[in-house]
Scaffold this motif. Structure first.
Motif, PDB file in Angstrom:
ATOM      1  N   GLY A 225      13.261  62.420  26.949  1.00 26.22           N
ATOM      2  CA  GLY A 225      13.108  61.364  27.934  1.00 26.22           C
ATOM      3  C   GLY A 225      11.693  60.845  27.911  1.00 26.22           C
ATOM      4  O   GLY A 225      10.851  61.301  27.134  1.00 26.22           O
ATOM      5  N   THR A 226      11.410  59.908  28.766  1.00 25.85           N
ATOM      6  CA  THR A 226      10.109  59.256  28.760  1.00 25.85           C
ATOM      7  C   THR A 226       9.186  59.760  29.862  1.00 25.85           C
ATOM      8  O   THR A 226       8.017  60.010  29.637  1.00 25.85           O
ATOM      9  N   MET A 227       9.716  59.925  31.048  1.00 30.38           N
ATOM     10  CA  MET A 227       8.909  60.247  32.222  1.00 30.38           C
ATOM     11  C   MET A 227       8.310  61.647  32.128  1.00 30.38           C
ATOM     12  O   MET A 227       9.016  62.586  31.766  1.00 30.38           O
ATOM     13  N   CYS A 228       7.054  61.784  32.506  1.00 28.21           N
ATOM     14  CA  CYS A 228       6.038  60.784  32.796  1.00 28.21           C
ATOM     15  C   CYS A 228       4.927  61.006  31.773  1.00 28.21           C
ATOM     16  O   CYS A 228       4.303  62.066  31.769  1.00 28.21           O
TER      17      CYS A 228
ATOM     18  N   GLU B 282      -8.521  57.710  24.415  1.00 30.52           N
ATOM     19  CA  GLU B 282      -8.272  59.135  24.214  1.00 30.52           C
ATOM     20  C   GLU B 282      -6.910  59.536  24.763  1.00 30.52           C
ATOM     21  O   GLU B 282      -6.153  60.271  24.115  1.00 30.52           O
ATOM     22  N   VAL B 283      -6.577  59.062  25.959  1.00 33.08           N
ATOM     23  CA  VAL B 283      -5.271  59.379  26.547  1.00 33.08           C
ATOM     24  C   VAL B 283      -4.157  58.778  25.699  1.00 33.08           C
ATOM     25  O   VAL B 283      -3.110  59.400  25.483  1.00 33.08           O
ATOM     26  N   SER B 284      -4.386  57.576  25.205  1.00 43.26           N
ATOM     27  CA  SER B 284      -3.402  56.909  24.361  1.00 43.26           C
ATOM     28  C   SER B 284      -3.089  57.748  23.128  1.00 43.26           C
ATOM     29  O   SER B 284      -1.919  57.948  22.767  1.00 43.26           O
ATOM     30  N   MET B 285      -4.115  58.262  22.488  1.00 38.07           N
ATOM     31  CA  MET B 285      -3.902  59.065  21.283  1.00 38.07           C
ATOM     32  C   MET B 285      -3.266  60.415  21.607  1.00 38.07           C
ATOM     33  O   MET B 285      -2.466  60.941  20.827  1.00 38.07           O
TER      34      MET B 285
ATOM     35  N   GLY C  58       1.939  55.596  23.655  1.00 37.07           N
ATOM     36  CA  GLY C  58       0.566  55.586  24.129  1.00 37.07           C
ATOM     37  C   GLY C  58      -0.117  54.239  24.101  1.00 37.07           C
ATOM     38  O   GLY C  58      -1.215  54.084  24.630  1.00 37.07           O
ATOM     39  N   MET C  59       0.527  53.239  23.491  1.00 37.66           N
ATOM     40  CA  MET C  59      -0.098  51.912  23.434  1.00 37.66           C
ATOM     41  C   MET C  59       0.212  51.112  24.693  1.00 37.66           C
ATOM     42  O   MET C  59      -0.686  50.571  25.332  1.00 37.66           O
ATOM     43  N   ALA C  60       1.496  50.993  25.035  1.00 38.56           N
ATOM     44  CA  ALA C  60       1.903  50.350  26.287  1.00 38.56           C
ATOM     45  C   ALA C  60       1.230  48.992  26.468  1.00 38.56           C
ATOM     46  O   ALA C  60       0.489  48.767  27.424  1.00 38.56           O
ATOM     47  N   GLY C  61       1.487  48.091  25.538  1.00 36.01           N
ATOM     48  CA  GLY C  61       0.850  46.779  25.623  1.00 36.01           C
ATOM     49  C   GLY C  61      -0.619  46.886  25.302  1.00 36.01           C
ATOM     50  O   GLY C  61      -1.022  47.409  24.263  1.00 36.01           O
ATOM     51  N   SER C  62      -1.468  46.453  26.228  1.00 37.84           N
ATOM     52  CA  SER C  62      -2.912  46.480  25.989  1.00 37.84           C
ATOM     53  C   SER C  62      -3.538  47.818  26.365  1.00 37.84           C
ATOM     54  O   SER C  62      -4.708  48.061  26.054  1.00 37.84           O
ATOM     55  N   PHE C  63      -2.788  48.691  26.998  1.00 36.77           N
ATOM     56  CA  PHE C  63      -3.329  49.955  27.504  1.00 36.77           C
ATOM     57  C   PHE C  63      -4.075  50.726  26.417  1.00 36.77           C
ATOM     58  O   PHE C  63      -5.227  51.143  26.598  1.00 36.77           O
TER      59      PHE C  63
ATOM     60  N   MET D 279      -3.494  54.774  39.966  1.00 30.53           N
ATOM     61  CA  MET D 279      -2.499  53.979  39.256  1.00 30.53           C
ATOM     62  C   MET D 279      -2.892  53.691  37.814  1.00 30.53           C
ATOM     63  O   MET D 279      -2.062  53.241  37.012  1.00 30.53           O
ATOM     64  N   ASP D 280      -4.135  53.961  37.452  1.00 32.10           N
ATOM     65  CA  ASP D 280      -4.685  53.499  36.181  1.00 32.10           C
ATOM     66  C   ASP D 280      -3.915  53.987  34.960  1.00 32.10           C
ATOM     67  O   ASP D 280      -3.687  53.237  34.016  1.00 32.10           O
ATOM     68  N   LEU D 281      -3.505  55.253  34.937  1.00 30.27           N
ATOM     69  CA  LEU D 281      -2.851  55.796  33.752  1.00 30.27           C
ATOM     70  C   LEU D 281      -1.339  55.602  33.744  1.00 30.27           C
ATOM     71  O   LEU D 281      -0.663  56.076  32.825  1.00 30.27           O
ATOM     72  N   CYS D 282      -0.808  54.912  34.730  1.00 26.73           N
ATOM     73  CA  CYS D 282       0.598  54.516  34.648  1.00 26.73           C
ATOM     74  C   CYS D 282       0.711  53.476  33.548  1.00 26.73           C
ATOM     75  O   CYS D 282       0.113  52.403  33.634  1.00 26.73           O
ATOM     76  N   VAL D 283       1.478  53.783  32.509  1.00 27.96           N
ATOM     77  CA  VAL D 283       1.569  52.886  31.352  1.00 27.96           C
ATOM     78  C   VAL D 283       2.708  51.879  31.480  1.00 27.96           C
ATOM     79  O   VAL D 283       2.996  51.144  30.537  1.00 27.96           O
TER      80      VAL D 283
END
Length: 1018
Positions: free
Chosen positions: A612-615, A964-967, A951-956, A657-661
């Motif tokens: 699954g995806t969450m979270c 770093e979180v993206s990777m 981890g990309m989530a558009g421009s995130f 809310m910042d790390l909500c992708v």
């Protein structure tokens, strides 16, 4: 926010120490430990609740990194006389993990398997380890830990020990107490004591054992008279380890194990360091019989007969849960496989053993039994493992499914674990149903029919008169439990909602014995005060999450005008009929946003790590703040004014809310329907209106507007990727990570190349509408900014595939550019701008949609915007009309193929195929169609990569602050899976997904349309 110490008259565990003590505690923890010290208002609020109806703000939260941190924290807290509350997943339903104490969160770092002895069938674990994670490590050895609670994906072993958890198969394996062999724990004095078999105890433990043994002898007559004789009794302390009262003795040989004293103690006696567990052989085979009943009473009455067949589980699913499951797209297909007509209830009857063939006769005996009971043809026989697993997943989600009822009235947990002997089960449930009706409510039922424990929750509005009804229902339910010689607390513990009933259950003498046990092990009352000993009243409104108007600080929502339409949540519901009022009539001063946020009941399903995806952000940080539940709690506190004025648009809220992708995993996976991605869009708009937009925000948002002009001079814009130092400068000025390449601009966009590269593939709108009217095959290809500008080959490939299959195609355009769905504006907190773009797109598509022409898109986030956000932008029926025709490329082909309208000659596969599903595809159940389409390639055996967000989530993922979180998200499973298959073709439909794969694995990933085009016969 300063802390106002409450009156000394309040119960223990609900009064905060003075501010200077709290501040000193925080300073000493920061100085003397390596753990995370979380004493800000938001963190305290996030740890103030569990899955119960209660909320008590803690002193602070502490996340230890090692054993020394815990021992030191206990020492500091003892010095300062600050209570300590151990916490795992925070999913307790009775308020066990809420209190005015220092909350120590074991779940982030204290989660190792310390030892597995395969020969002896034992495992030693730290208390923060999640049950599913333990079983995953045990599976290769053919073992498992069989206390299979429904929250196994998020429940920690320490929490399960504290509550004496049971699970679906307790009829075969017993409760937690039957499966613990030892425990190592700190006492409030700081001593580390080993609890285990009484014959091998050290001096301190032996003294405890001798003391408890004396109490048991002293109260032998009272125990014989008052102690419930059912297996499902978890109230109080296990004084009966020295004088067994349970229908299933704690040990097979009748010996005494002092560790059993800590099981069910809710962390009030000691702080667990480790647990030694008794394992069981993993069943090699299982079969399932689903019995459909015309009445609820018939199901309850049949349970006593079914258990005589020797099943490993008999689980109830009532009509309410059936209906709610059918309404959930994630569960509907599975539930339908279990039903015969419209049953009032079903029982899931499982048989397990070493050989499936040997189990099939047991299913036949079940069928025969139901015929003897007057219900022939009522059993669905299910031997297939995958179908069984899917159905058990729905059953495990039962509680949370039931909590998805809209409106302020919710099923409330306070008598749900009453256990009665099976022969009285039908009478008990009938009588309790009458009690609910008496108070204008009804119950939702599920769980363990095999052992007489049915989780029942009457629907009450705790913001209004729910507390008074809760008290009245509890008193009448207790009389029924006593009448049928049952246990008032049968599985989920005492906590705040059943603590005051302990003395009622056992009598004053045994209650004083419990107090003596607490005094012996924790004389200073350090650990989790107010639980089991001296608990508060269950209906103390000051302790409720949604405090009623009569409470000192009643729950109120702030005034807020939302930018999205949340009116569907702003309703009231009748607790008996469940009929809801019209959207917008629920009295929510935030237009329904707060009620949508309040749907989070803290069940912790977002903490799971399985498929699954969450979270995704929680999976890499393991921080409560960066969890769907944590965000929902923070939003709720802000929207109710509990974090101070302007908290909703504060920097602290932005950090939360910042790390909500925006993956929308919660939209599909959250059983109560918390859509945090949409909530982030709402929040960002308000936040940005207060704080302003950055240049980076504007560059991302307005890309669809300037893309056509920018593509005329790609050489200039692409210098950023090629000139040394340009990426570094761009990071400093704009915030895009220098470690990340940006998409390459190009002149040959779809719109410029259409006349040549797509000559003859597209028709004008009148021609397509005329063809649709004649019943011919037609489609609109919605060309988004990303594929049209940066990867035009994807669009041309899709057009060639559809044209070759006989479809007349059209695409909507506007002068000087193209239509945009508004996605980039939504992601940047510009909802008004998004509405302008989305509205224009909908107007352009509307005549085609009304004519029944399918709207086919390539980019999941863009196409699915038409099925999601545009429906809450105020466009009304026209948005609904477009949404009904909007399909992803693979969804369209799969649908047409199933209808016999899609035929395409394809060349055989020449390499393995790996598929990464875009988060939005997963959220909308659109991954299976991709697999179906890939299987159209002869010889193809596509393999789905089990991954969360890339981890990309558009421009995130392009942003320096998120790189770093993206990777970490990508490295969790996606990139390793791709590296492990260097010979495979990688398919990913998301633009940003393909970029992440290219950057992180140096591999090309292609859109499914491109792969199909490559395999087309020339």
């Amino acid at each position: 926010m300063r802390i106002d110490p409450a009156s000394h008259m309040q119960p223990a565990g609900t009064v905060l120490p003075p501010n200077d003590t709290c501040e000193l505690l925080a300073r000493r923890l920061r100085t003397d430990t390596q753990g995370e010290v979380l004493f800000d208002d938001g963190s305290r609020g996030r740890y103030a609740t569990d899955a119960s109806i209660y909320q008590i703000t803690p002193v602070g939260a502490f996340v230890p990194t090692n054993e020394r941190d815990i021992a030191t924290a206990i020492d500091i807290a003892r010095d300062l006389k600050v209570p300590v509350l151990a916490r795992g997943g925070g999913t307790s339903q009775c308020g066990q993990t809420t209190g005015a104490a220092l909350v120590i969160d074991n779940s982030k770092h204290f989660r190792k398997v310390l030892d597995v002895n395969v020969e002896e069938g034992t495992a030693t674990v730290e208390p923060g380890l999640v049950l599913d994670h333990l079983n995953a490590q045990l599976k290769p050895h053919g073992l498992w830990y069989p206390v299979d609670v429904s929250t196994s994906a998020q429940a920690t072993l320490g929490g399960m020990a504290g509550n004496n958890s049971c699970g679906s198969r307790s009829i075969a394996y017993g409760n937690m107490v039957h499966n613990v062999l030892g425990a190592s724990a700190w006492l409030s004095s700081g001593e580390l004591v080993e609890f285990g078999p009484v014959g091998a105890l050290g001096a301190r433990a032996a003294g405890i054992a001798q003391f408890v043994h004396g109490l048991a002898q002293e109260h032998r007559d009272a125990m014989a008279q008052h102690w419930p004789k059912v297996m499902r009794r978890v109230a109080g302390y296990n004084l009966d380890i020295f004088d067994n009262q349970s229908e299933k003795p704690y040990t097979a040989d009748g010996s005494v194990n002092l560790a059993h004293l800590l099981i069910g103690a809710e962390g009030t006696l000691a702080y667990t360091r480790s647990l030694k567990l008794k394992l069981a052989p993993l069943p090699r085979a299982k079969v399932l019989g689903i019995v459909n009943f015309p009445t609820f009473h018939a199901a309850m009455d049949a349970a006593q007969h079914i258990v005589k067949l020797g099943p490993t589980a008999v689980e109830l699913v009532d009509r309410t849960m059936i209906e709610l499951s059918l309404a959930n797209p994630a569960f509907k297909p599975t539930v339908e496989t279990a039903l015969i007509g419209k049953p009032a209830a079903i029982l899931l009857v499982e048989f397990s053993g070493a050989d499936k063939a040997a189990l099939l006769p047991q299913l036949k005996r079940l069928v025969e039994l139901m015929g003897d009971l007057g219900l022939p043809g009522s059993v669905v026989e299910m031997a297939d493992d995958a179908r069984q697993k899917n159905l058990w997943e729905v059953r495990k989600a039962g509680l949370n499914i039931m909590m998805s009822l809209k409106g302020d009235g919710k099923p409330v947990s306070f008598i749900e674990d009453c256990a009665v002997p099976l022969e009285h089960l039908a009478e008990y449930t009938d009588a309790l149903t009458e009690v609910f009706a008496k108070y204008g409510s009804r119950g939702t039922w599920y769980a363990h029919a095999s052992v007489g424990t049915l989780h029942v929750r009457p629907i009450l509005d705790m913001r209004a008169d729910g507390a008074a009804k809760m008290r009245a229902i509890a008193e009448e339910a207790s009389a029924l439990v006593r009448k049928y010689k049952g246990a008032f607390s049968g599985e989920h513990g005492d906590g705040l909602c059943r603590g005051e009933w302990i003395e009622w259950q056992f009598g004053p003498a045994i209650n004083e014995a419990f107090r003596a046990i607490k005094q012996q092990l924790d004389p200073i009352g350090l650990f989790n005060p107010g639980k089991i000993i001296d608990p508060p009243r269950m209906d103390d409104g000051a302790l409720f999450r949604f405090a009623p108007p009569t409470a000192p600080r009643p729950y109120r929502r702030i005034e807020l005008k939302p930018v999205l339409d949340w009116s569907g949540w702003n309703v009231n519901a009748d607790p008996v009929t469940e009929v809801t009022t019209a959207p917008g009539t629920g009295g929510d001063s935030t237009g329904g946003l707060a009620k949508a946020v309040e749907m989070c009941n803290n069940n912790g399903h977002c903490r799971k790590f399985d498929a699954g995806t969450m979270c995704p952000s929680y999976r890499v940080t393991r921080d409560e703040q960066h969890l769907t539940r944590g965000r929902a709690n923070t939003l709720r506190l802000a929207l109710s004014g509990q974090l101070g004025a302007d908290a909703f648009t504060s920097e602290a809220m932005h950090e939360t809310m910042d790390l909500c992708v925006g993956c929308k995993g919660c939209k599909r996976d959250c059983p109560t329907g918390v859509d945090m991605a949409k909530m982030k869009v709402e929040f960002l708009d308000h936040y940005k209106k207060r704080h302003g937009h950055t240049l980076k925000d504007k560059l991302v948002a307005y890309m669809p507007d300037y893309a056509h002009r920018a593509s005329r001079m790609p050489w200039l814009l692409n210098l950023r990727n090629r000139v040394p130092g340009a990426a570094w400068l761009g990071e400093k000025m704009l915030g895009f990570s220098a470690k990340r390449s940006l998409p390459e601009w190009r002149t040959d966009t779809f719109w410029r190349g259409k006349a040549t590269a797509a000559a003859g593939l597209f028709s004008d709108q009148p021609s397509v509408l005329a063809a649709a009217a004649r019943g011919e095959k037609v489609a609109v290809l919605f060309v988004d900014t990303f594929n049209g500008t940066f990867e035009s080959e994807n669009v041309f490939a899709a057009a060639r595939v559809l044209h070759a299959a006989g479809y007349a195609l059209h695409t909507v355009e506007k002068g000087g550019g193209h239509h945009c769905c508004g996605r980039t504006f939504l992601a940047s907190g510009m909802v008004d701008e998004a509405k302008v773009r989305a509205g224009a797109l909908i107007d352009a598509l509307l005549p085609l949609a009304q004519a029944g022409v399918p709207i086919v898109g390539l980019e999941p986030s863009c196409l699915l915007t038409l099925r999601d956000e545009t429906l809450v932008m105020g466009f009304g029926d026209k948005a609904q009309a477009v949404a009904k025709q909007a399909l992803l490329f693979e969804e369209f082909i799969a649908r047409e193929r199933k209808a016999g309208r899609f035929e395409l000659a394809l060349k055989p596969a020449t390499a393995p195929i790996l598929l990464h599903g875009h988060c939005h595809q997963k959220a909308f159940g659109a991954v299976s169609p991709i697999m179906d389409v890939l299987k159209l390639i002869p010889g193809a055996e596509p393999e789905l990569i089990e991954s969360s967000c890339c981890g990309m989530a558009g421009s995130f993922g392009y942003e320096a602050s998120h790189f770093e979180v993206s990777m970490q998200m990508a490295e969790a499973s996606l990139l390793p899976a791709i590296r492990a298959r260097p010979d495979a073709v990688v398919v990913a439909d998301g633009t940003s997904c393909r970029h992440q794969i290219g950057d992180g694995a140096q591999r090309e990933a292609v859109h499914v349309a491109v792969l199909l085009a490559r395999h087309m016969m020339l």
